[in-house]
Design an enzyme around this catalytic site. Structure first.
Site, mmCIF file in Angstrom:
data_model
loop_
_atom_site.group_PDB
_atom_site.id
_atom_site.type_symbol
_atom_site.label_atom_id
_atom_site.label_comp_id
_atom_site.label_asym_id
_atom_site.label_seq_id
_atom_site.Cartn_x
_atom_site.Cartn_y
_atom_site.Cartn_z
ATOM 1 N N CYS A 99 0.821 -1.217 0.000
ATOM 2 C CA CYS A 99 0.000 0.000 0.000
ATOM 3 C C CYS A 99 0.858 1.273 0.000
ATOM 4 C CB CYS A 99 -0.974 -0.035 1.164
ATOM 5 S SG CYS A 99 -2.404 1.022 0.874
ATOM 6 N N HIS A 198 -3.619 -5.476 2.273
ATOM 7 C CA HIS A 198 -3.357 -5.674 3.697
ATOM 8 C C HIS A 198 -3.998 -6.995 4.102
ATOM 9 C CE1 HIS A 198 -2.075 -1.491 4.226
ATOM 10 N NE2 HIS A 198 -3.141 -1.104 3.570
HETATM 11 N N1 GLN Z 1 -1.835 6.955 2.279
HETATM 12 C C1 GLN Z 1 -2.005 6.101 1.106
HETATM 13 C C2 GLN Z 1 -3.412 6.242 0.488
HETATM 14 O O1 GLN Z 1 -4.330 6.688 1.143
HETATM 15 C C3 GLN Z 1 -1.741 4.645 1.469
HETATM 16 C C4 GLN Z 1 -2.711 4.104 2.523
HETATM 17 C C5 GLN Z 1 -2.259 2.782 3.125
HETATM 18 O O2 GLN Z 1 -1.078 2.470 3.220
HETATM 19 N N2 GLN Z 1 -3.263 1.965 3.591
HETATM 20 O O3 GLN Z 1 -3.623 5.861 -0.659
#
Ligand code: GLN
Length: 255
Positions: A99, A198
């Site tokens: 992510c 995740h």
């Molecule tokens: N901040 C990034 C987004 O909102 C990644 C979010 C995350 O790692 N879950 O796309």
């Protein structure tokens, strides 16, 4: 060839305290379990901002996800570590970036305020957040990949776009994926995997964990090393339960 005597691997966990949203640390726990169950010692080094880091000293690299502000916090340090990390990955170093970590393994991430967070260009892609009023991509994900079916969940605002020729990690069966438009999810270059999933990802997708471990073993001990199988009954049951949940929720949303 069976495993060598006293096999050992070194894993670098990048920014474990900052980039660990939604329990991505579970990927390290899964790798440690699957190594030690085979008599492979896994040494985990936590690499934080400001730490010296030579990727040549490691067999595996992991980086988890984070909110935009956490990504901003570590971006400058990651960029400083980028050239050596990119060179090592180009040389076959296995890596998993999840992510927010995945986004920063691309060229840049334009965050929810329009600020540009630089990445390290491991993957030929960029990510753009459509702004604070846009819906986030949240939910269960099921992918078709070279490892077979992969399950997890996603929660990201950024939309990722692969450049021509950049291989995705998988194709979306359920969920949004990189951008809810082109059906691609994640990115794949040599032994590096980037993904939005995740879960954490590896406990419910043991084939990916083993692929990373095997790539690391072969890079250190030779291409004829084989990885003995484990009893994956629990992992398979968890995987199937997640796939059923994704299916059920997808049907409910369509009604
Ligand atoms: N901040 C990034 C987004 O909102 C990644 C979010 C995350 O790692 N879950 O796309």
């Amino acid at each position: 060839m069976p495993l060598p005597a006293n096999p050992a691997l070194r894993l670098a966990h990048l920014y474990p305290d900052v980039m660990n949203i939604y329990g991505d640390r579970g990927n390290v726990i899964a790798l440690r379990f699957r190594c030690e169950a085979r008599g492979i010692a896994l040494e985990v080094a936590e690499v934080n901002a400001g730490d010296a880091f030579d990727p040549a000293n490691y067999d595996l690299v992991l980086m988890g996800g984070g909110q935009d502000r956490e990504q901003r916090r570590i971006a400058e340090d990651l960029v400083a570590k980028g050239p050596a990390l990119r060179e090592a990955i180009d040389g076959g170093l296995p890596a998993l970036a999840v992510c927010g970590g995945f986004q920063l393994f691309g060229h840049r991430y334009v965050d929810h305020e329009g600020g540009v967070i630089p990445g390290i260009g491991v993957f030929d892609l960029e990510t753009r957040h459509p702004g604070p009023r846009a819906d986030r991509c949240i939910g269960d994900v099921v992918l078709a990949t070279e490892y077979g079916e992969v399950v997890g969940f996603e929660n990201h605002g950024g939309r990722t776009y692969l450049a021509e020729g950049q291989e995705p990690f998988g194709r979306v069966r359920r969920g949004f994926g990189n951008n809810a438009e082109d059906g691609a999810e994640g990115a794949r270059t040599k032994n590096a995997i980037g993904t939005y999933l995740h879960g954490s990802l590896l406990p419910k997708n043991p084939a990916i964990a083993d692929a990373l471990i095997l790539a690391a073993l072969r890079r250190r001990y030779g291409d004829d090393v084989e990885l003995p199988p484990l009893d994956d009954a629990a992992e398979t049951a968890a995987h199937r339960a997640a796939a059923r949940t994704a299916e059920r929720r997808s049907r409910a949303a369509a009604e």
